[in-house]
Design an enzyme around this catalytic site. Structure first.
Site, PDB file in Angstrom:
ATOM      1  CG  ASP A  73       7.318  -3.824   4.932  1.00 20.00           C
ATOM      2  OD1 ASP A  73       7.347  -5.056   4.992  1.00 20.00           O
ATOM      3  OD2 ASP A  73       7.766  -3.187   3.965  1.00 20.00           O
ATOM      4  CG  ASN A  83       8.854   3.461  -5.683  1.00 24.36           C
ATOM      5  OD1 ASN A  83       9.511   2.629  -5.064  1.00 24.36           O
ATOM      6  ND2 ASN A  83       7.684   3.911  -5.252  1.00 24.36           N
ATOM      7  CG  HIS A 102       9.434   0.887  -2.119  1.00 24.76           C
ATOM      8  ND1 HIS A 102       8.181   0.895  -2.696  1.00 24.76           N
ATOM      9  CD2 HIS A 102       9.751  -0.436  -1.978  1.00 24.76           C
ATOM     10  CE1 HIS A 102       7.784  -0.354  -2.880  1.00 24.76           C
ATOM     11  NE2 HIS A 102       8.718  -1.174  -2.459  1.00 24.76           N
ATOM     12  CD  GLU A 148       6.139   3.734  -1.563  1.00 20.99           C
ATOM     13  OE1 GLU A 148       7.063   3.706  -2.412  1.00 20.99           O
ATOM     14  OE2 GLU A 148       5.184   2.946  -1.593  1.00 20.99           O
TER      15      GLU A 148
END
Ligand code: F6R
Length: 241
Positions: free
Chosen positions: A67, A136, A138, A143
């Site tokens: 990313d 979380n 990801h 996400e």
């Protein structure tokens, strides 16, 4: 999924670096998938040492990163391009033309995303991908949401990711709100995956990834369906298993 629990983060880095070195010995022009953030740093340090010792030769290795932030230049100290240069690529003998990181400055981002996946496919696919996990759940910048995104795409970062990444910037306001990320489908095409998670802040996400139901609200849970994933944890990250 294979799970290994280590006492020390440095031992995790050394163990994973050996897997990369073995892959390079087996296939000198292998395709490696790289991640940024804190989790892969001990691996990058150990890989640098294996290169310096003449054990790992990156001269034919090809690399793709997961990313990149949108809205900051590649020269920005927190761009993932810079991160990879500073923490690995400038220290080993990988060729610049064999390095690919999503180009978030592309005029046509949609086209960049399509050509990124096409470039990975054209190599025959990623042989070994390293991943970290967000608190979380990801992976990459995929996400939690109501589906698993297939290909490389632009994403809006969640509040929790923006907060987690503020530690790398001077203030929360400076953290980019959007990024380009390989999709869950792009990641799942990797032939082999190593995942690193350390610290208590990852314990919940690790539990959901390994023992929860496969659910896009914990994107990493999809890894349960991948045939060759090895998870490297410290005792804190493994504490809820
Ligand atoms: C980074 C990336 C992210 C991180 C994750 C964990 O390229 O794709 O998914 O792996 O946010 O970050 P750290 O390792 O900093 O806790």
């Amino acid at each position: 999924m294979k799970v290994h629990v280590f006492k020390e983060e440095t031992a995790i880095g050394k163990a994973i670096s050996l897997l990369f070195a073995a892959k390079i010995l087996e296939k000198p022009d292998c395709v490696i998938g790289m991640a940024t953030g804190s989790s892969p740093l001990p691996t990058y340090q150990a890989l640098t040492e294996l290169y310096e010792q003449g054990i790992a030769d990156f001269s034919d290795v090809r690399s793709f990163n997961l990313d990149e932030y949108i809205g900051i230049d590649r020269s920005h100290p927190q761009s993932y391009y810079r991160f990879m240069q500073d923490n690995l690529f400038s220290k080993i003998n990988i060729k610049p033309e064999n390095i690919r990181i999503p180009n978030a400055a592309a005029e046509d981002l949609e086209q960049e995303c399509l050509s990124y996946d096409a470039a990975i496919d054209a190599t025959g696919g990623i042989d070994l991908q390293i991943l970290g996990i967000g608190g979380n759940g990801h992976i990459g910048f995929n996400e939690p949401c109501d589906h698993f995104p297939a290909g490389t795409h632009s994403v809006a970062l969640t509040e929790s990711t923006i907060k987690a990444n503020t530690r790398f910037f001077e203030s929360e306001d400076e953290v980019p709100r959007t990024a380009i990320s390989m999709g869950i489908g792009s990641i799942m095409k990797a032939k082999e995956i190593v995942m690193v998670a350390t610290g208590t802040s990852k314990a919940e996400a690790v539990k959901s990834m390994i023992q929860g139901k496969v659910d896009p609200m914990c994107p990493a849970s999809i890894l349960q369906f991948h045939p060759a994933v090895t998870v490297f944890l410290d005792e804190a990250a493994a504490s809820l298993l």
